[in-house]
Write an enzyme that holds these catalytic residues in place. Structure first.
Site, PDB file in Angstrom:
ATOM      1  N   CYS A 260      58.134  30.969  73.956  1.00 19.70           N
ATOM      2  CA  CYS A 260      57.944  30.101  72.791  1.00 19.70           C
ATOM      3  C   CYS A 260      59.215  30.024  71.952  1.00 19.70           C
TER       4      CYS A 260
ATOM      5  N   CYS B  13      58.094  26.310  72.521  1.00 15.37           N
ATOM      6  CA  CYS B  13      57.655  25.656  71.277  1.00 15.37           C
ATOM      7  C   CYS B  13      58.776  25.385  70.274  1.00 15.37           C
TER       8      CYS B  13
ATOM      9  N   LYS C 248      61.739  23.120  71.456  1.00 16.35           N
ATOM     10  CA  LYS C 248      61.093  21.827  71.770  1.00 16.35           C
ATOM     11  C   LYS C 248      60.746  21.069  70.479  1.00 16.35           C
TER      12      LYS C 248
ATOM     13  N   TYR D 178      52.072  18.552  79.526  1.00 16.62           N
ATOM     14  CA  TYR D 178      52.707  18.855  78.235  1.00 16.62           C
ATOM     15  C   TYR D 178      54.244  18.847  78.327  1.00 16.62           C
TER      16      TYR D 178
ATOM     17  N   GLU E 144      56.556  15.888  76.763  1.00 14.09           N
ATOM     18  CA  GLU E 144      57.278  16.242  75.533  1.00 14.09           C
ATOM     19  C   GLU E 144      58.788  16.111  75.735  1.00 14.09           C
TER      20      GLU E 144
ATOM     21  N   HIS F  62      43.908  10.340  49.908  1.00 12.87           N
ATOM     22  CA  HIS F  62      44.442   8.988  50.046  1.00 12.87           C
ATOM     23  C   HIS F  62      45.850   8.908  49.491  1.00 12.87           C
TER      24      HIS F  62
ATOM     25  N   GLU G 183      42.866  11.086  56.443  1.00 14.04           N
ATOM     26  CA  GLU G 183      41.634  10.587  55.812  1.00 14.04           C
ATOM     27  C   GLU G 183      40.874   9.654  56.755  1.00 14.04           C
TER      28      GLU G 183
HETATM   29  P1  FAD Z   1      56.016  34.847  77.018  1.00 10.81           P
HETATM   30  O1  FAD Z   1      56.247  34.297  75.664  1.00 10.81           O
HETATM   31  O2  FAD Z   1      56.467  34.033  78.166  1.00 10.81           O
HETATM   32  O3  FAD Z   1      56.721  36.288  77.050  1.00 10.81           O
HETATM   33  C1  FAD Z   1      56.797  37.061  78.206  1.00 10.81           C
HETATM   34  C2  FAD Z   1      58.030  37.941  78.136  1.00 10.81           C
HETATM   35  O4  FAD Z   1      57.935  38.961  79.124  1.00 10.81           O
HETATM   36  C3  FAD Z   1      59.308  37.167  78.417  1.00 10.81           C
HETATM   37  O5  FAD Z   1      60.320  37.507  77.507  1.00 10.81           O
HETATM   38  C4  FAD Z   1      59.669  37.622  79.829  1.00 10.81           C
HETATM   39  O6  FAD Z   1      61.043  37.506  80.108  1.00 10.81           O
HETATM   40  C5  FAD Z   1      59.198  39.064  79.784  1.00 10.81           C
HETATM   41  N1  FAD Z   1      58.980  39.670  81.097  1.00 10.81           N
HETATM   42  C6  FAD Z   1      58.453  39.097  82.197  1.00 10.81           C
HETATM   43  N2  FAD Z   1      58.394  39.990  83.191  1.00 10.81           N
HETATM   44  C7  FAD Z   1      58.893  41.151  82.720  1.00 10.81           C
HETATM   45  C8  FAD Z   1      59.096  42.447  83.266  1.00 10.81           C
HETATM   46  N3  FAD Z   1      58.761  42.716  84.518  1.00 10.81           N
HETATM   47  N4  FAD Z   1      59.633  43.399  82.484  1.00 10.81           N
HETATM   48  C9  FAD Z   1      59.995  43.142  81.206  1.00 10.81           C
HETATM   49  N5  FAD Z   1      59.821  41.936  80.630  1.00 10.81           N
HETATM   50  C10 FAD Z   1      59.274  40.965  81.385  1.00 10.81           C
HETATM   51  N6  FAD Z   1      52.674  26.762  73.116  1.00 10.81           N
HETATM   52  C11 FAD Z   1      52.241  26.338  71.918  1.00 10.81           C
HETATM   53  O7  FAD Z   1      51.295  26.913  71.381  1.00 10.81           O
HETATM   54  N7  FAD Z   1      52.833  25.295  71.267  1.00 10.81           N
HETATM   55  C12 FAD Z   1      53.883  24.631  71.789  1.00 10.81           C
HETATM   56  O8  FAD Z   1      54.387  23.686  71.179  1.00 10.81           O
HETATM   57  C13 FAD Z   1      54.370  25.054  73.046  1.00 10.81           C
HETATM   58  N8  FAD Z   1      55.429  24.436  73.587  1.00 10.81           N
HETATM   59  C14 FAD Z   1      55.897  24.874  74.789  1.00 10.81           C
HETATM   60  C15 FAD Z   1      56.986  24.208  75.345  1.00 10.81           C
HETATM   61  C16 FAD Z   1      57.474  24.596  76.561  1.00 10.81           C
HETATM   62  C17 FAD Z   1      58.676  23.872  77.142  1.00 10.81           C
HETATM   63  C18 FAD Z   1      56.876  25.689  77.254  1.00 10.81           C
HETATM   64  C19 FAD Z   1      57.424  26.128  78.575  1.00 10.81           C
HETATM   65  C20 FAD Z   1      55.804  26.356  76.712  1.00 10.81           C
HETATM   66  C21 FAD Z   1      55.297  25.945  75.481  1.00 10.81           C
HETATM   67  N9  FAD Z   1      54.202  26.570  74.892  1.00 10.81           N
HETATM   68  C22 FAD Z   1      53.728  26.144  73.689  1.00 10.81           C
HETATM   69  C23 FAD Z   1      53.523  27.694  75.566  1.00 10.81           C
HETATM   70  C24 FAD Z   1      53.976  29.052  74.977  1.00 10.81           C
HETATM   71  O9  FAD Z   1      55.381  29.131  74.958  1.00 10.81           O
HETATM   72  C25 FAD Z   1      53.387  30.180  75.801  1.00 10.81           C
HETATM   73  O10 FAD Z   1      51.995  29.987  75.912  1.00 10.81           O
HETATM   74  C26 FAD Z   1      53.643  31.539  75.169  1.00 10.81           C
HETATM   75  O11 FAD Z   1      55.015  31.790  75.009  1.00 10.81           O
HETATM   76  C27 FAD Z   1      53.022  32.645  76.037  1.00 10.81           C
HETATM   77  O12 FAD Z   1      53.278  33.890  75.463  1.00 10.81           O
HETATM   78  P2  FAD Z   1      53.195  35.216  76.358  1.00 10.81           P
HETATM   79  O13 FAD Z   1      53.301  36.355  75.409  1.00 10.81           O
HETATM   80  O14 FAD Z   1      52.048  35.163  77.266  1.00 10.81           O
HETATM   81  O15 FAD Z   1      54.489  35.162  77.294  1.00 10.81           O
HETATM   82  P1  NDP Z   2      50.941  21.986  83.873  1.00  6.47           P
HETATM   83  O1  NDP Z   2      50.546  22.943  84.916  1.00  6.47           O
HETATM   84  O2  NDP Z   2      50.044  21.754  82.733  1.00  6.47           O
HETATM   85  O3  NDP Z   2      51.242  20.556  84.546  1.00  6.47           O
HETATM   86  C1  NDP Z   2      51.996  20.408  85.690  1.00  6.47           C
HETATM   87  C2  NDP Z   2      52.329  18.921  85.898  1.00  6.47           C
HETATM   88  O4  NDP Z   2      53.188  18.797  87.023  1.00  6.47           O
HETATM   89  C3  NDP Z   2      51.114  18.078  86.210  1.00  6.47           C
HETATM   90  O5  NDP Z   2      51.319  16.796  85.689  1.00  6.47           O
HETATM   91  C4  NDP Z   2      51.088  18.073  87.739  1.00  6.47           C
HETATM   92  O6  NDP Z   2      50.469  16.930  88.275  1.00  6.47           O
HETATM   93  C5  NDP Z   2      52.570  18.018  88.036  1.00  6.47           C
HETATM   94  N1  NDP Z   2      52.939  18.596  89.335  1.00  6.47           N
HETATM   95  C6  NDP Z   2      52.606  19.799  89.819  1.00  6.47           C
HETATM   96  N2  NDP Z   2      53.176  20.003  91.020  1.00  6.47           N
HETATM   97  C7  NDP Z   2      53.887  18.883  91.300  1.00  6.47           C
HETATM   98  C8  NDP Z   2      54.695  18.484  92.389  1.00  6.47           C
HETATM   99  N3  NDP Z   2      54.890  19.279  93.436  1.00  6.47           N
HETATM  100  N4  NDP Z   2      55.271  17.262  92.347  1.00  6.47           N
HETATM  101  C9  NDP Z   2      55.083  16.446  91.293  1.00  6.47           C
HETATM  102  N5  NDP Z   2      54.332  16.773  90.220  1.00  6.47           N
HETATM  103  C10 NDP Z   2      53.743  17.977  90.233  1.00  6.47           C
HETATM  104  O7  NDP Z   2      52.363  22.500  83.427  1.00  6.47           O
HETATM  105  P2  NDP Z   2      53.310  22.354  82.180  1.00  6.47           P
HETATM  106  O8  NDP Z   2      54.528  23.040  82.627  1.00  6.47           O
HETATM  107  O9  NDP Z   2      53.437  20.966  81.676  1.00  6.47           O
HETATM  108  O10 NDP Z   2      52.635  23.214  81.030  1.00  6.47           O
HETATM  109  C11 NDP Z   2      52.298  24.595  81.203  1.00  6.47           C
HETATM  110  C12 NDP Z   2      51.520  25.066  80.018  1.00  6.47           C
HETATM  111  O11 NDP Z   2      52.403  25.313  78.917  1.00  6.47           O
HETATM  112  C13 NDP Z   2      50.508  24.062  79.497  1.00  6.47           C
HETATM  113  O12 NDP Z   2      49.272  24.212  80.137  1.00  6.47           O
HETATM  114  C14 NDP Z   2      50.425  24.386  78.042  1.00  6.47           C
HETATM  115  O13 NDP Z   2      49.342  25.263  77.791  1.00  6.47           O
HETATM  116  C15 NDP Z   2      51.735  25.060  77.702  1.00  6.47           C
HETATM  117  N6  NDP Z   2      52.497  24.141  76.861  1.00  6.47           N
HETATM  118  C16 NDP Z   2      52.038  23.860  75.611  1.00  6.47           C
HETATM  119  C17 NDP Z   2      52.680  22.941  74.809  1.00  6.47           C
HETATM  120  C18 NDP Z   2      52.135  22.624  73.464  1.00  6.47           C
HETATM  121  O14 NDP Z   2      51.283  23.347  72.970  1.00  6.47           O
HETATM  122  N7  NDP Z   2      52.561  21.548  72.836  1.00  6.47           N
HETATM  123  C19 NDP Z   2      53.877  22.264  75.266  1.00  6.47           C
HETATM  124  C20 NDP Z   2      54.301  22.634  76.592  1.00  6.47           C
HETATM  125  C21 NDP Z   2      53.607  23.545  77.351  1.00  6.47           C
HETATM  126  P3  NDP Z   2      48.904  16.916  88.696  1.00  6.47           P
HETATM  127  O15 NDP Z   2      48.132  16.624  87.460  1.00  6.47           O
HETATM  128  O16 NDP Z   2      48.852  15.834  89.704  1.00  6.47           O
HETATM  129  O17 NDP Z   2      48.589  18.269  89.281  1.00  6.47           O
END
Ligand code: FAD
Ligand code: NDP
Length: 524
Positions: free
Chosen positions: A88, A93, A96, A230, A234, A499, A504
């Site tokens: 995140c 997050c 992004k 997502y 995004e 408003h 609203e």
């Molecule tokens: P993480 O935050 O992924 O933390 C896991 C940590 O463990 C990492 O630092 C990793 O390197 C470490 N780790 C892994 N394996 C090991 C190991 N063996 N030893 C030591 N350390 C290790 N969520 C939202 O709510 N709002 C958003 O707007 C949003 N935007 C997102 C945008 C993107 C592009 C992405 C990819 C995700 C987004 N998410 C968003 C999802 C959110 O980031 C994740 O759901 C959240 O970070 C999950 O938290 P976590 O604690 O499970 O894992």
């Molecule tokens: P998702 O698993 O949600 O989506 C994967 C996307 O990639 C789908 O559209 C899927 O299509 C497509 N896809 C999968 N495999 C292939 C392939 N081989 N070729 C072409 N297209 C493919 O993954 P995201 O990475 O988008 O998000 C992961 C999670 O991170 C989300 O579920 C969300 O919870 C979290 N997140 C939250 C955000 C927020 O809160 N604003 C922002 C970003 C991430 P199909 O539908 O056909 O399977």
């Protein structure tokens, strides 16, 4: 080292080590024998310093326990690295949302001239400057997390962990130095990493993922984003908003799992604002041209034809892989779902091993969202060390997709509500509205839409709310509380609006889909 681990495990089985540890004051972590052997011992060891892990560790420390967090980031295949805080903070997050904001500011600059600001056209955007500012902020958060751990007396190790047995992990530093750490309770919060389509020639060699995009020093230029959920929408949205040529390659539907009427409006808005969509297409290969541009070949499944295009950047946004493969979970007896690679957990976040828990993205069946990981971590720490029995409630989790026109929702989609309750038992109220801010700026509001899904029987409990428009996240947060408390349509209609706002409009929804009336809001 292995003999020592076995001896310590035997001692632990007899209970000696833990009984001693439990009496040790917080912060005092080593016995002489352990220190000599390079072993350390904690009430709680958290693997993963991301959203869930840090929240759990800090809460446990507040409750007076002796806590360690291990966190390690493997660089992306492109070599991108980052600090403490997890997905995140570093590659999710936070960067992004800041880049989304940068894109929104572009639209506001265009609006500004309608409001009398004399803005000289064109207004160029400097990626380098934006990226540097975003990256500096992220680095300040890394530092902030380190300081918080220090203040709360949580021991932090920058090591990659794998299990040695059910109470011990081996951690390896960047330089290859090994440490054994043991604990009474262990929380796995290792999150996930972006997937690469390894079967596609050139995918790994030339493509990037969300692990890289926010850390690029130079503009990605003309970008192909593969995926339609997502992350894909995004990223494609903010790239287009920054004035870059942005294309989404979508193999099936957008935003799978979300209300599909809303998802269609999201992509319709993006298409109307510069994002190109290649629907029903999948990539076949990526090749580097002599001028360093990337030539992508894809299959269009409707026509059966192959097509090619040239891009500066290819961004894979095709989902994420949970970080379980290198944890040696079998050594601890922790089960993994072989198809999803996620860790199955029960309502208490317990894995197949009673003192090992999994939270956040790595846990099976949990929303992949930061706030759910954080709250799950805090509640787990309180149950373990604070005499609480409160479980995490994963129902009615609100979320927002930060596409240029934001989509926020909570509860069921219309499709889910129909499937669960039957169409005859559902009433859907809806409205197309025009944000006041759009009027003077002459912005098109065709996709600004709200839908409230209710049970039909009075007082018509709200089972889902969907909002597409500016600041959707801000709008949805409060309504999510109402819906969590069981709000009904009747109660929402008694709620006085603020408003003039977009929010609203939710409290003014009066046209049901069933009525067939035009849902376009006109005037106040
Ligand atoms: P993480 O935050 O992924 O933390 C896991 C940590 O463990 C990492 O630092 C990793 O390197 C470490 N780790 C892994 N394996 C090991 C190991 N063996 N030893 C030591 N350390 C290790 N969520 C939202 O709510 N709002 C958003 O707007 C949003 N935007 C997102 C945008 C993107 C592009 C992405 C990819 C995700 C987004 N998410 C968003 C999802 C959110 O980031 C994740 O759901 C959240 O970070 C999950 O938290 P976590 O604690 O499970 O894992
Ligand atoms: P998702 O698993 O949600 O989506 C994967 C996307 O990639 C789908 O559209 C899927 O299509 C497509 N896809 C999968 N495999 C292939 C392939 N081989 N070729 C072409 N297209 C493919 O993954 P995201 O990475 O988008 O998000 C992961 C999670 O991170 C989300 O579920 C969300 O919870 C979290 N997140 C939250 C955000 C927020 O809160 N604003 C922002 C970003 C991430 P199909 O539908 O056909 O399977």
């Amino acid at each position: 080292m292995a003999a020592m681990a076995t001896a310590v495990a035997a001692l632990r089985r007899r209970g000696g080590l833990f009984r001693w540890r439990a009496r040790a004051p917080a912060g005092c972590v080593r016995s002489a024998a352990q220190a000599a052997a390079g072993l350390q011992d904690y009430d709680l060891l958290v693997i993963g310093g991301g959203s869930g892990g840090l929240a759990c560790a800090k809460e446990a420390a507040q409750l007076g326990r002796n806590v360690a967090v291990v966190d390690y980031v493997d660089p992306s295949p492109r070599g991108t690295r980052w600090g403490l805080g997890g997905t995140c903070v570093n590659v999710g997050c936070i960067p992004k949302k800041l880049m989304h904001q940068a894109a929104l500011l572009g639209s506001m600059i265009r609006d500004a001239c309608h409001y009398g600001w004399e803005v000289a056209e064109p207004v160029p955007h400097d990626w380098k400057k934006m990226a540097e500012a975003v990256q500096n902020y992220v680095k300040s958060l890394n530092w902030g997390h380190l300081m918080q751990l220090r203040d709360k007396k949580v021991k932090y190790f920058n090591i990659k962990a794998s299990f040695v047995n059910e109470h011990t992990i081996r951690g390896v530093t960047n330089g290859g130095k090994e440490t054994l750490i043991s604990a009474d309770q262990i929380v796995i919060a290792t999150g996930g990493r972006p997937k690469y389509p390894m079967h596609i020639e050139g995918a790994l060699e030339y493509g990037i993922t969300s692990d890289d995009i926010f850390w690029l020093k130079e503009s990605p230029g003309k970008t192909l984003v593969v995926g339609a959920s997502y992350v894909a929408l995004e990223c494609a949205g903010f790239l287009a908003g920054l004035g870059l040529d942005s294309t989404v390659m979508m193999r099936s539907i957008p935003l799978r799992g979300f209300d599909q009427q809303m998802a269609s409006l999201v992509t319709e808005h993006m298409a109307a604002h510069g994002t190109r969509f290649l629907r029903g297409c999948t990539p076949l290969c990526v090749r580097k041209l002599p001028d360093s541009r990337l030539q992508v070949t894809w299959k269009d499944h409707a026509s059966g034809r192959e097509d090619t295009g040239t891009f500066d950047t290819v961004l894979w946004a095709i989902g994420r892989v949970p970080e379980t493969a290198s944890l040696n979970l079998e050594k601890a007896g922790v089960s993994v779902n072989p198809s999803s690679q996620k860790i199955p957990v029960d309502a208490r976040e317990t894995t197949s091993v009673p003192h090992i828990y999994a939270i956040g993205d790595v846990a099976e069946g949990r929303p992949e969202l930061t706030p759910t990981a954080i709250l799950a971590g805090k509640l787990l720490a309180r149950r373990l060390f604070g005499k609480s029995s409160v479980l995490m409630d994963y129902d009615n989790v609100p979320t927002t997709v930060f596409t240029p026109l934001e989509y926020g929702c909570v509860g069921l989609s219309e499709e889910e509500a129909v499937a669960r309750h039957g169409e005859e038992h559902i009433e859907v109220y809806h409205a197309y509205y025009k944000p006041l801010e759009f009027t003077v700026a002459e912005r098109d509001a065709s996709q600004c839409y709200i839908k409230m899904v209710c049970l039909r029987e009075p007082p018509q409990p709200v089972v889902g709310l969907h909002f597409l428009g500016p600041s959707a996240g801000e709008v949805m947060q409060g309504f999510a509380l109402g819906i969590k408390c069981g709000a009904s349509y009747a109660q929402l209609m008694q709620t006085v609006g603020i408003h003039p706002t977009c929010a609203e409009e939710v409290a003014k929804l009066h046209i049901s889909k069933r009525s067939g009336q035009d849902p376009t809001v006109t005037g106040c």
